[in-house]
Design a protein around this motif. Structure first.
Motif, PDB file in Angstrom:
ATOM      1  N   UNK A  11       2.563  42.958  66.540  1.00  0.00           N
ATOM      2  CA  UNK A  11       2.426  42.541  65.245  1.00  0.00           C
ATOM      3  C   UNK A  11       3.751  42.284  64.603  1.00  0.00           C
ATOM      4  N   UNK A  12       4.914  43.152  64.892  1.00  0.00           N
ATOM      5  CA  UNK A  12       6.051  42.858  64.619  1.00  0.00           C
ATOM      6  C   UNK A  12       6.817  41.344  64.722  1.00  0.00           C
ATOM      7  N   UNK A  13       6.527  41.233  66.128  1.00  0.00           N
ATOM      8  CA  UNK A  13       6.963  39.708  66.681  1.00  0.00           C
ATOM      9  C   UNK A  13       6.414  38.773  65.715  1.00  0.00           C
ATOM     10  N   UNK A  14       4.934  38.748  65.943  1.00  0.00           N
ATOM     11  CA  UNK A  14       4.262  37.708  65.067  1.00  0.00           C
ATOM     12  C   UNK A  14       4.670  37.711  63.682  1.00  0.00           C
ATOM     13  N   UNK A  15       5.007  38.661  62.919  1.00  0.00           N
ATOM     14  CA  UNK A  15       5.516  38.784  61.790  1.00  0.00           C
ATOM     15  C   UNK A  15       6.719  37.880  61.715  1.00  0.00           C
ATOM     16  N   UNK A  16       7.722  38.217  62.471  1.00  0.00           N
ATOM     17  CA  UNK A  16       9.123  37.339  62.589  1.00  0.00           C
ATOM     18  C   UNK A  16       8.876  35.973  62.806  1.00  0.00           C
ATOM     19  N   UNK A  17       8.036  35.636  63.538  1.00  0.00           N
ATOM     20  CA  UNK A  17       7.693  34.025  64.004  1.00  0.00           C
ATOM     21  C   UNK A  17       7.050  33.311  62.691  1.00  0.00           C
ATOM     22  N   UNK A  18       6.237  34.198  62.018  1.00  0.00           N
ATOM     23  CA  UNK A  18       5.753  33.682  60.637  1.00  0.00           C
ATOM     24  C   UNK A  18       6.855  33.578  59.779  1.00  0.00           C
ATOM     25  N   UNK A  19       7.877  34.303  59.352  1.00  0.00           N
ATOM     26  CA  UNK A  19       8.690  34.463  58.377  1.00  0.00           C
ATOM     27  C   UNK A  19       9.504  33.184  58.831  1.00  0.00           C
ATOM     28  N   UNK A  20       9.941  33.094  60.021  1.00  0.00           N
ATOM     29  CA  UNK A  20      10.529  31.918  60.594  1.00  0.00           C
ATOM     30  C   UNK A  20       9.916  30.527  60.463  1.00  0.00           C
ATOM     31  N   UNK A  21       8.687  30.408  60.849  1.00  0.00           N
ATOM     32  CA  UNK A  21       8.188  29.301  60.319  1.00  0.00           C
ATOM     33  C   UNK A  21       7.733  29.077  58.750  1.00  0.00           C
ATOM     34  N   UNK A  22       7.949  30.002  58.169  1.00  0.00           N
ATOM     35  CA  UNK A  22       7.780  29.854  56.554  1.00  0.00           C
ATOM     36  C   UNK A  22       9.049  29.189  56.206  1.00  0.00           C
ATOM     37  N   UNK A  23      10.205  29.801  56.655  1.00  0.00           N
ATOM     38  CA  UNK A  23      11.514  29.351  56.331  1.00  0.00           C
ATOM     39  C   UNK A  23      11.593  27.813  56.758  1.00  0.00           C
ATOM     40  N   UNK A  24      11.175  27.421  57.646  1.00  0.00           N
ATOM     41  CA  UNK A  24      11.514  25.841  58.082  1.00  0.00           C
ATOM     42  C   UNK A  24      10.359  25.112  57.116  1.00  0.00           C
ATOM     43  N   UNK A  25       9.168  25.517  56.895  1.00  0.00           N
ATOM     44  CA  UNK A  25       8.000  24.839  56.271  1.00  0.00           C
ATOM     45  C   UNK A  25       8.307  24.666  54.893  1.00  0.00           C
ATOM     46  N   UNK A  26       8.935  25.849  54.221  1.00  0.00           N
ATOM     47  CA  UNK A  26       9.006  25.822  52.823  1.00  0.00           C
ATOM     48  C   UNK A  26      10.331  25.596  52.208  1.00  0.00           C
ATOM     49  N   UNK A  27      11.304  25.639  52.985  1.00  0.00           N
ATOM     50  CA  UNK A  27      12.709  25.189  52.347  1.00  0.00           C
ATOM     51  C   UNK A  27      13.053  23.663  52.630  1.00  0.00           C
ATOM     52  N   UNK A  28      12.954  22.848  51.716  1.00  0.00           N
ATOM     53  CA  UNK A  28      13.451  21.559  51.753  1.00  0.00           C
ATOM     54  C   UNK A  28      14.585  21.340  52.438  1.00  0.00           C
ATOM     55  N   UNK A  29      14.792  20.419  53.595  1.00  0.00           N
ATOM     56  CA  UNK A  29      15.937  20.003  54.383  1.00  0.00           C
ATOM     57  C   UNK A  29      16.164  20.850  55.295  1.00  0.00           C
ATOM     58  N   UNK A  30      15.614  21.828  55.802  1.00  0.00           N
ATOM     59  CA  UNK A  30      15.812  22.707  56.957  1.00  0.00           C
ATOM     60  C   UNK A  30      15.472  21.917  57.968  1.00  0.00           C
ATOM     61  N   UNK A  31      16.097  21.781  59.101  1.00  0.00           N
ATOM     62  CA  UNK A  31      15.933  20.927  60.390  1.00  0.00           C
ATOM     63  C   UNK A  31      15.415  21.955  61.438  1.00  0.00           C
ATOM     64  N   UNK A  32      16.314  23.122  61.906  1.00  0.00           N
ATOM     65  CA  UNK A  32      15.791  24.034  62.883  1.00  0.00           C
ATOM     66  C   UNK A  32      16.368  25.356  62.213  1.00  0.00           C
ATOM     67  N   UNK A  33      15.728  26.424  62.964  1.00  0.00           N
ATOM     68  CA  UNK A  33      16.277  27.576  62.587  1.00  0.00           C
ATOM     69  C   UNK A  33      16.149  28.223  64.063  1.00  0.00           C
ATOM     70  N   UNK A  34      17.152  29.356  64.143  1.00  0.00           N
ATOM     71  CA  UNK A  34      17.390  30.099  65.385  1.00  0.00           C
ATOM     72  C   UNK A  34      17.874  31.511  64.899  1.00  0.00           C
ATOM     73  N   UNK A  35      17.337  32.496  65.752  1.00  0.00           N
ATOM     74  CA  UNK A  35      17.836  33.902  65.522  1.00  0.00           C
ATOM     75  C   UNK A  35      18.408  34.229  66.982  1.00  0.00           C
ATOM     76  N   UNK A  36      19.753  34.771  66.872  1.00  0.00           N
ATOM     77  CA  UNK A  36      20.433  34.793  67.988  1.00  0.00           C
ATOM     78  C   UNK A  36      20.772  36.371  68.099  1.00  0.00           C
ATOM     79  N   UNK A  37      20.569  37.036  69.351  1.00  0.00           N
ATOM     80  CA  UNK A  37      21.306  38.597  69.446  1.00  0.00           C
ATOM     81  C   UNK A  37      22.800  38.649  69.347  1.00  0.00           C
ATOM     82  N   UNK A  38      22.967  39.749  69.226  1.00  0.00           N
ATOM     83  CA  UNK A  38      24.409  40.121  69.230  1.00  0.00           C
ATOM     84  C   UNK A  38      25.252  39.609  70.267  1.00  0.00           C
ATOM     85  N   UNK A  39      24.464  39.544  71.539  1.00  0.00           N
ATOM     86  CA  UNK A  39      25.168  39.139  72.860  1.00  0.00           C
ATOM     87  C   UNK A  39      24.831  37.640  73.159  1.00  0.00           C
ATOM     88  N   UNK A  40      24.247  36.811  71.988  1.00  0.00           N
ATOM     89  CA  UNK A  40      24.262  35.363  72.052  1.00  0.00           C
ATOM     90  C   UNK A  40      23.110  34.782  72.728  1.00  0.00           C
TER      91      UNK A  40
END
Length: 160
Positions: A11-40
C-alpha cells in the motif's frame, strides 16, 4: 501511469505511485518525474513502461527526455550540488533548479537522501512546480524506508 502498474505492490508503494502520477497529471507543464535513491538508482518514474517497451523492440537506448534519462541527470546534479555545498560550507542542499531555453529541471532532496527530479516546460510556473514537489517530498519522506526503496527498485527492474 496506471493502477495496473502497481499490482502486487504494498500500500505504501501504491500510495507513492499515486502521488507521483498526481504530480504529473495535476501540475501544468510537467513532462516527467523521477525519484532516485541516494546511490543513484531509479525508484519511481512517471513513465516506467517506456524503457521495457524499447527493450522489447530491440532498442537499448532510452527515449530522449524519459524518466530514465531524468534519473541520470538528477543523480549527477545531486552529486554536484552536494559537493558544492560541502566546498562552500553551505549546509544541506534543499533544491536545485536549472532553467533552459526549452525546459526546466528541478531537483529536490527527500529526507532519506533520495532525490525527486522534475522535467518541465520552459513556460511552467516554477513556484507551482516547486510547491507540488515540496508536497510530494513531505508526504514521501517519512514512508521511504529501506524496505520500500528495495521494493520500488525491484518493481522498476521488472518494468511494473
Amino acid at each position: 501511469m496506471t493502477a495496473t502498474g502497481t499490482f502486487g505492490l504494498s500500500s505504501e508503494a501504491r500510495n507513492l505511485h499515486w502521488l507521483l502520477s498526481n504530480l504529473v497529471e495535476e501540475v501544468p507543464g510537467v513532462h516527467s518525474v523521477a525519484v532516485v535513491s541516494s546511490d543513484g538508482l531509479l525508484l519511481l518514474s512517471s513513465d516506467p513502461g517506456q524503457n521495457t517497451e524499447a527493450a522489447a523492440a530491440g532498442r537499448h537506448e532510452s527515449p530522449r527526455g524519459s524518466s530514465a534519462d531524468l534519473a541520470t541527470i538528477v543523480s549527477g546534479i545531486g552529486s554536484l550540488t552536494v559537493g558544492a555545498a560541502k566546498l562552500m560550507e553551505g549546509g544541506g542542499v534543499k533544491q536545485t533548479m536549472i532553467a533552459m531555453e526549452e525546459g526546466s529541471v528541478f531537483v529536490m532532496a527527500i529526507s532519506d537522501g533520495s532525490l525527486l527530479g522534475v522535467h518541465a516546460t520552459p513556460d511552467c510556473d516554477m513556484s507551482v512546480v516547486a510547491y507540488h514537489m515540496a508536497l510530494f517530498v513531505g508526504r514521501a519522506g517519512h514512508v521511504l524506508t529501506p524496505e520500500l526503496r528495495d521494493e520500488l527498485r525491484k518493481s522498476m527492474e521488472k518494468g511494473e
